[in-house]
Design a protein around this motif. Structure first.
Motif, PDB file in Angstrom:
ATOM      1  N   SER A 196      16.175  -1.060 -29.834  1.00  7.50           N
ATOM      2  CA  SER A 196      17.268  -0.136 -30.138  1.00  7.50           C
ATOM      3  C   SER A 196      18.159   0.023 -28.908  1.00  7.50           C
ATOM      4  CB  SER A 196      16.713   1.223 -30.542  1.00  7.50           C
ATOM      5  OG  SER A 196      16.146   1.883 -29.418  1.00  7.50           O
ATOM      6  N   GLY A 197      19.174   0.843 -29.049  1.00  7.06           N
ATOM      7  CA  GLY A 197      20.055   1.093 -27.918  1.00  7.06           C
ATOM      8  C   GLY A 197      19.392   1.869 -26.805  1.00  7.06           C
ATOM      9  N   ASN A 198      18.194   2.410 -27.064  1.00  3.86           N
ATOM     10  CA  ASN A 198      17.483   3.176 -26.046  1.00  3.86           C
ATOM     11  C   ASN A 198      16.239   2.453 -25.546  1.00  3.86           C
ATOM     12  OD1 ASN A 198      17.166   5.545 -24.431  1.00  3.86           O
ATOM     13  ND2 ASN A 198      15.577   6.280 -25.824  1.00  3.86           N
ATOM     14  N   THR A 199      16.099   1.147 -25.832  1.00  2.00           N
ATOM     15  CA  THR A 199      14.911   0.401 -25.401  1.00  2.00           C
ATOM     16  C   THR A 199      15.062  -0.056 -23.955  1.00  2.00           C
ATOM     17  OG1 THR A 199      14.491  -0.377 -27.653  1.00  2.00           O
ATOM     18  CG2 THR A 199      13.420  -1.568 -25.856  1.00  2.00           C
ATOM     19  N   ALA A 200      14.172   0.407 -23.117  1.00  2.00           N
ATOM     20  CA  ALA A 200      14.192  -0.001 -21.711  1.00  2.00           C
ATOM     21  C   ALA A 200      13.604  -1.387 -21.524  1.00  2.00           C
ATOM     22  CB  ALA A 200      13.421   1.014 -20.859  1.00  2.00           C
ATOM     23  N   ALA A 201      12.472  -1.665 -22.214  1.00  2.00           N
ATOM     24  CA  ALA A 201      11.786  -2.931 -21.975  1.00  2.00           C
ATOM     25  C   ALA A 201      10.886  -3.312 -23.141  1.00  2.00           C
ATOM     26  CB  ALA A 201      10.952  -2.857 -20.694  1.00  2.00           C
ATOM     27  N   VAL A 202      10.677  -4.590 -23.271  1.00  2.00           N
ATOM     28  CA  VAL A 202       9.630  -5.151 -24.121  1.00  2.00           C
ATOM     29  C   VAL A 202       8.464  -5.483 -23.204  1.00  2.00           C
ATOM     30  CG1 VAL A 202       8.969  -7.049 -25.646  1.00  2.00           C
ATOM     31  CG2 VAL A 202      11.291  -6.085 -25.764  1.00  2.00           C
TER      32      VAL A 202
END
Length: 403
Positions: A196-202
Motif C-alpha cells: 500500500s501507500g504506507n508500506t515501508a518494506a517487504v
C-alpha cells in the motif's frame, strides 16, 4: 543394519553413579531456577568438536542441529577459540562511544562478503530484525510491512509483528506493528497486491527455516525486487539462518542473484559466539543517535566473527557446503521410506518433510547418536556444521532410514 550404523549396543558408554547424580542435579537446578520456556531433550551436553558433541556420560552425537545453524565452522574451532582468547587478554568490553580496531576490521570484512555498503552491530537475530524494521520505517516515513506466511523473524515484540505463526504471536497481541499483511510465500503477485501507500518494506527469508525449509520458485525473489523498485518499497532479507555458507554461498541472496536494501544476519556470524548485525545498501543508514546497542560489536564478538569468516575462506566451506549438501540430499532421497513426502534444501540447509509428526524421529535419532530438529511439526531440519564429513553424513542417513 549397515556397518557404520551407530546403535546403543555398540556405544561404549559408562554410567557411574557420580555422573548420574550430576545429570540429575543439572535437571533439578534447571527445573527449579530456569523459566521453563524450552522443550528440552533429556540430554546434558558437555563438549563438542567439529560436527560432534558429547554428553556428560561420554556418549557422542553427530550434530545436525549445530545450535540451530550457528556452529557453521564446527564446535570450538581452534582458530575461533584462539581469537577469543587473544582478544580476552586485551579488551573484553568498551562502550561504542569509542572506536576499536577490531570492530572496524569486521565491518570492512562484512561489507566485503555481503556486497553492501554499511553495517550496524547488535547481539542476535531478533535484534537485527528490530534494527532493520526501524531503519526501513525511519528512511521511508512509512509504518506498514508485508511479510510471508510461515515466516519467522524473532521473538521480540517488533519481530513478532512480522512473524506469522500464531503460537508465537497470540500470547503477546497486539503487536507493535498492527499494519503487517501476511501473504503466501513464493507468490509475487500476492506481494504486489499487499503493498500500500504506507508500506515501508517487504520482509522475506530467502529460504524459510522455522517454517519448514521452504524454498521459493527460482524467479520469486527477483520478481519481488522488481515490485519493490516499482513501488518505492524497501526489500529486507532475513539471512539470520541462511547466512555464512549455510546454503553454499556467503548468503542465500547470492543463490538467486537478488540484492536487498537491508539484510539481517546473526547465528553463524560469530562461529558460536553471540552476535547479530544488519547490512544496508548505499545511501541507507542510521544517523548519529538514531539507534544504538551497548554490547553490539563488542571486541570478543568481533574477534570471533573475523576468525570465523577467515575459516570459511581458508577451509573452502562454501564449496564444501554446496558439495556435501548435494551428497546429503542425494542420499536422503534414496532412503527406502514410504512416509517421506519431500527432501528439499540448498547447501547444508535441508528439510525432510514426512507425512506425520516427526518428534519420534528426533527421539530415535538421539538414541542412536544423531541430533536432529523437528520444525513445522512434520519437517526434520538438518543444519549440521559445514565441516561435517561424508562418513558422518552416511551415518546420519543410516539412522534416519531406520527411524
Amino acid at each position: 543394519m549397515t556397518e557404520n550404523f551407530i546403535g546403543p549396543e555398540n556405544l561404549q558408554v559408562t554410567e557411574p553413579e557420580n555422573l548420574q547424580a550430576k545429570y540429575d542435579s543439572v535437571i533439578e537446578k534447571d527445573s527449579k531456577y530456569v523459566m521453563q520456556t524450552y522443550g528440552r531433550q533429556p540430554l546434558v551436553l558437555s563438549e563438542g568438536k567439529g560436527a560432534v558433541v558429547r554428553d556428560i556420560y561420554g556418549k557422542e552425537y553427530i550434530d545436525c542441529v549445530a545450535g540451530i545453524a550457528v556452529n557453521n565452522v564446527g564446535h570450538c574451532h581452534p582458530a575461533v577459540i584462539r581469537a577469543i582468547q587473544a582478544q580476552a587478554e586485551k579488551l573484553l568490553h568498551v562502550s561504542n562511544l569509542y572506536y576499536t580496531e577490531i570492530q572496524a576490521e569486521l565491518a570492512e570484512a562484512l561489507v566485503s562478503v555481503t556486497g553492501m555498503e554499511r553495517v550496524f552491530f547488535c547481539n542476535s537475530g531478533a535484534e537485527a530484525m528490530e534494527a532493520a524494521m526501524k531503519l526501513a520505517r525511519m528512511a521511508s516515513g512509512k509504518s506498514a510491512f508485508v511479510a510471508a506466511e510461515h515466516s519467522f523473524h524473532g521473538r521480540t515484540i517488533g519481530a513478532l509483528s512480522v512473524t506469522h505463526k500464531s503460537i508465537y504471536r497470540d500470547p503477546f497481541m497486539p503487536p507493535v506493528s498492527s499494519e503487517t499483511t501476511f501473504v503466501p510465500y513464493s507468490n509475487a503477485d500476492a506481494v504486489r497486491q499487499a503493498i500500500s501507500g504506507n508500506t515501508a518494506a517487504v520482509i522475506l527469508e530467502p529460504i524459510q527455516g522455522e517454517g519448514g525449509v521452504n524454498i521459493p520458485n527460482p524467479e520469486y525473489l527477483k520478481e519481488v525486487r522488481e515490485i519493490c523498485d516499482e513501488t518505492g518499497t524497501f526489500l529486507i532479507f532475513d539471512e539470520v539462518q541462511t547466512g555464512f555458507g549455510r546454503t553454499g554461498t556467503w548468503f542465500c541472496k547470492d543463490q538467486f542473484g537478488v540484492e536487498p536494501d537491508i539484510m539481517s544476519m546473526a547465528k553463524a556470524i560469530g562461529g558460536g559466539f553471540p552476535m547479530g548485525a544488519i547490512a544496508a545498501r548505499d545511501g541507507l543508514s542510521f544517523e548519529r543517535g538514531q539507534h544504538a546497542s551497548t554490547f553490539g560489536g563488542g571486541p570478543l564478538a568481533c574477534a570471533a566473527a573475523l576468525a570465523s569468516i577467515e575459516v570459511i575462506r581458508e577451509e573452502g566451506l562454501l564449496k564444501r557446503s554446496k558439495d556435501n549438501g548435494a551428497y546429503f540430499m542425494g542420499k536422503l532421497k534414496n532412503m527406502e521410506r514410504e512416509d517421506v513426502v519431500e527432501v528439499r534444501g540448498k547447501g547444508l540447509m535441508i528439510g525432510i518433510e514426512i507425512n506425520h509428526p516427526c518428534s519420534e524421529f528426533v527421539d530415535f535419532a538421539r538414541e542412536y547418536g544423531v541430533l536432529v530438529n523437528c520444525t513445522s511439526d512434520s519437517v526434520l531440519r538438518l543444519v549440521p556444521p559445514l565441516v561435517i564429513t561424508k562418513d558422518q553424513i552416511d551415518t546420519v542417513v543410516d539412522v534416519l532410514e531406520q527411524a
